[in-house]
Design a protein around this motif. Structure first.
Motif, PDB file in Angstrom:
ATOM      1  N   PHE A   1       9.856   2.260 -22.833  1.00 48.20           N
ATOM      2  CA  PHE A   1       9.374   1.603 -21.629  1.00 48.20           C
ATOM      3  C   PHE A   1       9.760   2.359 -20.357  1.00 48.20           C
ATOM      4  O   PHE A   1       9.396   1.925 -19.266  1.00 48.20           O
ATOM      5  CB  PHE A   1       9.933   0.175 -21.552  1.00 48.20           C
ATOM      6  N   LEU A   2      10.505   3.437 -20.478  1.00 47.98           N
ATOM      7  CA  LEU A   2      10.924   4.214 -19.322  1.00 47.98           C
ATOM      8  C   LEU A   2       9.947   5.355 -19.063  1.00 47.98           C
ATOM      9  O   LEU A   2       9.191   5.765 -19.951  1.00 47.98           O
ATOM     10  CB  LEU A   2      12.338   4.772 -19.533  1.00 47.98           C
ATOM     11  N   GLN A   3      10.016   5.876 -17.867  1.00 48.51           N
ATOM     12  CA  GLN A   3       9.150   6.989 -17.477  1.00 48.51           C
ATOM     13  C   GLN A   3       9.900   8.305 -17.644  1.00 48.51           C
ATOM     14  O   GLN A   3      10.961   8.489 -17.050  1.00 48.51           O
ATOM     15  CB  GLN A   3       8.706   6.827 -16.021  1.00 48.51           C
ATOM     16  N   PRO A   4       9.389   9.234 -18.448  1.00 50.85           N
ATOM     17  CA  PRO A   4      10.096  10.512 -18.618  1.00 50.85           C
ATOM     18  C   PRO A   4      10.047  11.337 -17.341  1.00 50.85           C
ATOM     19  O   PRO A   4       9.060  11.318 -16.595  1.00 50.85           O
ATOM     20  CB  PRO A   4       9.343  11.187 -19.770  1.00 50.85           C
ATOM     21  N   LEU A   5      11.107  12.078 -17.097  1.00 52.23           N
ATOM     22  CA  LEU A   5      11.171  12.933 -15.915  1.00 52.23           C
ATOM     23  C   LEU A   5      10.359  14.207 -16.134  1.00 52.23           C
ATOM     24  O   LEU A   5      10.133  14.626 -17.274  1.00 52.23           O
ATOM     25  CB  LEU A   5      12.625  13.289 -15.604  1.00 52.23           C
ATOM     26  N   PRO A   6       9.928  14.825 -15.054  1.00 50.10           N
ATOM     27  CA  PRO A   6       9.234  16.124 -15.199  1.00 50.10           C
ATOM     28  C   PRO A   6      10.141  17.149 -15.861  1.00 50.10           C
ATOM     29  O   PRO A   6      11.379  17.033 -15.835  1.00 50.10           O
ATOM     30  CB  PRO A   6       8.903  16.508 -13.752  1.00 50.10           C
ATOM     31  N   PRO A   7       9.552  18.184 -16.478  1.00 48.54           N
ATOM     32  CA  PRO A   7      10.394  19.163 -17.193  1.00 48.54           C
ATOM     33  C   PRO A   7      11.359  19.909 -16.281  1.00 48.54           C
ATOM     34  O   PRO A   7      12.416  20.332 -16.721  1.00 48.54           O
ATOM     35  CB  PRO A   7       9.367  20.103 -17.830  1.00 48.54           C
ATOM     36  N   TYR A   8      11.024  20.090 -15.008  1.00 52.77           N
ATOM     37  CA  TYR A   8      11.931  20.788 -14.098  1.00 52.77           C
ATOM     38  C   TYR A   8      11.961  20.047 -12.773  1.00 52.77           C
ATOM     39  O   TYR A   8      10.918  19.765 -12.173  1.00 52.77           O
ATOM     40  CB  TYR A   8      11.490  22.237 -13.854  1.00 52.77           C
ATOM     41  N   LEU A   9      13.148  19.704 -12.354  1.00 56.26           N
ATOM     42  CA  LEU A   9      13.344  19.042 -11.069  1.00 56.26           C
ATOM     43  C   LEU A   9      14.365  19.841 -10.272  1.00 56.26           C
ATOM     44  O   LEU A   9      15.486  20.070 -10.753  1.00 56.26           O
ATOM     45  CB  LEU A   9      13.845  17.605 -11.260  1.00 56.26           C
ATOM     46  N   PRO A  10      14.028  20.294  -9.073  1.00 61.05           N
ATOM     47  CA  PRO A  10      15.008  21.052  -8.287  1.00 61.05           C
ATOM     48  C   PRO A  10      16.154  20.152  -7.849  1.00 61.05           C
ATOM     49  O   PRO A  10      15.960  18.987  -7.513  1.00 61.05           O
ATOM     50  CB  PRO A  10      14.185  21.553  -7.089  1.00 61.05           C
ATOM     51  N   ALA A  11      17.352  20.696  -7.870  1.00 61.98           N
ATOM     52  CA  ALA A  11      18.530  19.935  -7.463  1.00 61.98           C
ATOM     53  C   ALA A  11      18.524  19.727  -5.958  1.00 61.98           C
ATOM     54  O   ALA A  11      18.038  20.583  -5.197  1.00 61.98           O
ATOM     55  CB  ALA A  11      19.798  20.664  -7.890  1.00 61.98           C
ATOM     56  N   PRO A  12      19.037  18.625  -5.466  1.00 62.12           N
ATOM     57  CA  PRO A  12      19.097  18.411  -4.011  1.00 62.12           C
ATOM     58  C   PRO A  12      20.021  19.430  -3.344  1.00 62.12           C
ATOM     59  O   PRO A  12      21.009  19.887  -3.929  1.00 62.12           O
ATOM     60  CB  PRO A  12      19.656  16.987  -3.889  1.00 62.12           C
TER      61      PRO A  12
END
Length: 766
Positions: A586-597
């Protein structure tokens, strides 16, 4: 196995009630109160929703609608509507387990049908999970729950003689005690079966039965339930029941020194006893199927639900006798007569005129908020006969028209619905030094997963870094993150009217969720988060030592993501790792790459080729000077010159200040700043080692705990300085000897001053 049927049943037909096969009736729980309300509704409007099942070899097998079938049998309805789910019995059971929320089965009913598919039909747990769209853990939990039930417990639960909620959340935790066996649970449930006790009463009796003295257990097994409940009222709370000790008063019909009746006592029915000081017998509510003894007055339940009253009146109009209605609905005949006399309507209460809010507000202000005085003036001066409690309720918060606080919103606990975030201050010992830190914790509400880290300062940038690390660790994100009304994410407004900071709103949108502030003063909206901080204080910090902040965060990560995920949580014993396997769908998967803040810092290169970031200095390649851009990540620095990455550094460890960092293999700069502040720790250690002279130089009093103790301390006044202390002065000049201390007697003259330091004479006339 044949193909699965469609979502909805086929056409509705009318069948004879006697032709239905009720082989699965024992798989469904009996709920007498809901069945009584359903009986009244069917008596007025008939069966609105058809019974559902499968037709196998021209025999209709009922799967859903057993309460409607029993109500139809009670009302002498011979024909009922029936809808078929096909001819495959296994497919029908699977379709029943997939029912929507309105027709969903309870946990025990699901366990019964899943066990039938596994044992009788030969389906493996993995096959059942695949057909239902569930995880294998979902099937395994229900199979294990049903195997825990003994025949006595299973019969009491499915017959409706013992509350299911009380067994799951009150009695099951007692199975973890070594002293409690399955036979003890059977005895306890057998003693309370059918007595229609509340969950709170069952919880108190369970603590007394399993943890209290043996005399309490003997009296409860002997049927003296009233005696046990009276002592629970005298000592409320399960913990106080244990403190009664073995000095409990003697049970009914027993001698204080033994189990035989006393000389002045009489033995009576098991649910009736006579006290020596009480003229009337005390009666217990007997089981539904048991007949009350004639020596006891009828135990009438004065609170009969409106649905049951309507059902009694409708059954009376259909010709049922008073005795039959009393037995079927488990009420006394006197209550049946009252319901018939009132024509099924609830008795109306006497009208109580409301208080004038303007008058109460005026008196509240006039009496300076003292409610007792407000009540006296209402009775004496205005002739309003009102109780003290009503006057206190009328006053409320300053006599306002809405004295009660608004109700809390009850949010269903659904998988993948939300996560909760909050911070809390803690004082932690780092290498023995008390340090104030901010704990940041992210909590998945359904699966109870946690992610914990500590920070010296928690601002908006660190909040984004923390959420990035936690969500990347889970690889999934729910659609909502519940927070308090913090200015880190909230711009203006409170609760549902809060407007988020555009920066944080854009950050949350990148990860697929949004921030939601709870109402003001309702921190219980994220009760799981608040309870997690209590667990940190009582389970994580005690008994652990931490060298520095990095070591603390390393242990916090292991505790929150490894140890707590395998530990049973709450009364239900939920294991977060297993619950997350179900929630992940039921959760939404994160994109394969997320830039760090990162944080953008504008800096300039100094004359020595270094750039200052957080009290440390990092060398920049090249020979020029000027403005540049520094990207400050959570654990590293990236220095950009003219839009190009020049060099990258790992961020300095926590607590490191005023240090120079050069790339590996790069020689140190030939020139260093002359007036750059340097740390004073080493110099202070050398001074303190020169005790007691170094102690005076550091400004510490004699015997200060921060200085090492000297085995033979020298006097601190009137001594000549040593070579070491003389070296501390600029130019190696010796410090002049100190003057001897002045005597305590004020008549003692002050010693003469040295030459060249004479006080000037006062002016004339002074």
């Amino acid at each position: 196995m044949q193909n699965l049927p469609e979502r909805g049943p086929s056409g509705v037909t009318d069948l004879e009630l006697a032709a239905l096969d009720l082989r699965y009736e024992g798989y469904r729980l009996r709920q007498p109160r809901r069945e009584a309300a359903l009986l009244a509704a069917i008596a007025q409007a008939g069966i609105q929703e058809p019974l559902v099942g499968v037709i196998r070899d021209t025999t209709p097998i009922l799967l859903d609608g057993f309460q409607r079938a029993r109500c139809a049998r009670t009302l002498h309805l011979h024909v009922v509507p029936f809808a078929s789910w096909g001819t495959d019995e296994v497919a029908g059971i699977l379709q029943l387990l997939r029912a929507d929320r309105q027709h969903a089965l309870s946990l025990l009913e699901q366990a019964r049908f899943v066990d039938d598919l596994h044992t009788e039909r030969g389906l493996a747990p993995a096959d059942i999970a695949r057909e239902l769209g569930r995880s294998p853990a979902w099937v395994t939990v229900r199979l294990g729950l049903l195997r825990e039930l003994s025949p006595v417990v299973r019969d009491a639960l499915f017959a409706g003689a013992f509350p299911v909620y009380a067994y799951l959340y009150t009695l099951r935790p007692f199975r973890r005690l070594r002293s409690v066996t399955a036979a003890d649970l059977d005895q306890f449930i057998g003693a309370l079966r059918g007595h229609r006790l509340s969950v709170r009463q069952i919880e108190g009796l369970a603590h007394g039965f399993f943890r209290g003295p043996s005399s309490f257990r003997q009296e409860l097994l002997a049927g003296h339930l009233t005696w046990a409940l009276q002592h629970l009222e005298a000592a409320p709370g399960p913990g106080r029941l244990q403190r009664l000790g073995t000095r409990l008063p003697p049970g009914p019909g027993t001698d204080p020194e033994g189990d035989a009746p006393g000389p002045g006592q009489k033995s009576g029915p098991p649910n009736c006893r006579v006290r020596p000081s009480a003229p009337k017998p005390i009666c217990l509510p007997p089981p539904c199927s048991a007949r009350r003894p004639r020596s006891c007055a009828p135990c009438v339940n004065s609170m009969i639900t409106p649905d049951k009253r309507k059902a009694l009146f409708v059954l009376h109009q259909q010709g049922l006798s008073i005795r039959q209605m009393a037995r079927q609905l488990a009420v006394s005949r006197q209550a049946v007569r009252r319901a018939i006399a009132q024509q099924g309507e609830s008795p109306r209460r006497a009208f109580v005129p409301p208080l004038d809010p303007e008058l109460v507000r005026h008196l509240y202000t006039q009496c300076d908020g003292y409610v007792q005085r407000v009540w006296e003036k209402l009775r004496e001066e205005h002739g309003v006969d009102v109780s003290t409690r009503r006057s206190r309720v009328g006053c409320g918060s300053g006599g306002s028209a809405s004295p009660w606080p608004p109700r809390c919103q009850r949010v269903p606990d659904e998988p993948g619905a939300e996560m909760q975030h909050d911070t809390s201050p803690f004082t932690v010992l780092l290498s023995g030094v008390p340090t104030k830190l901010q704990a940041s914790l992210l909590y998945l509400r359904y699966s109870k997963r946690r992610y914990l880290q500590f920070y010296r300062v928690f601002d908006r940038f660190r909040m984004k870094c923390f959420l990035h690390r936690a969500l990347v660790h889970w690889a999934y994100a729910p659609p909502v993150c519940v927070i308090d009304n913090t200015n880190l994410a909230r711009w203006r407004g409170l609760g549902a009217q809060a407007v988020m900071v555009p920066e944080m709103e854009a950050f949350a949108k990148t990860y697929g969720f949004r921030f939601l502030c709870h109402a003001r003063g309702h921190s219980d909206r994220k009760a799981g988060e608040e309870r997690s901080f209590s667990t940190v204080e009582t389970n994580f910090l005690p008994g652990r030592t931490f060298e520095n902040l990095a070591d603390l965060n390393r242990q916090a990560l292991d505790w929150s993501t490894v140890r707590m995920e395998q530990r049973p949580q709450g009364k239900a014993g939920l294991i977060p790792a297993q619950a997350f396997e179900h929630e992940v769908h039921f959760l939404q998967p994160l994109p394969p790459y997320l830039p760090a803040p990162y944080l953008i810092l504008e800096r300039s290169v100094d004359e020595y080729g270094y750039v200052a970031v957080e009290a440390n200095y990092y060398w920049v390649p090249g020979t020029g000077r000027g403005r540049l851009t520094v990207l400050r990540y959570e654990d590293q620095l990236q220095i950009y010159v003219a839009g190009q990455l020049a060099i990258q550094y790992a961020l300095a460890p926590d607590g490191v200040r005023n240090q120079q960092f050069d790339p590996p293999g790069q020689p140190a700069a030939h020139a260093q700043p002359r007036h750059r502040p340097r740390p004073s720790d080493e110099e202070e250690k050398r001074l303190r080692a020169l005790a007691p002279h170094g102690q005076r130089v550091c400004g510490l009093p004699p015997g200060h705990p921060g200085t090492p103790a000297s085995p033979d301390p020298a006097p601190t006044l009137g001594v000549e300085p040593t070579d070491e202390s003389r070296a501390l002065r600029p130019g190696g000049r010796a410090r002049p000897p100190l003057s001897p201390p002045r005597a305590q007697d004020p008549r003692t003259p002050r010693p003469p001053r040295r030459a060249g330091h004479a006080r000037p004479a006062p002016p004339a006339g002074h």
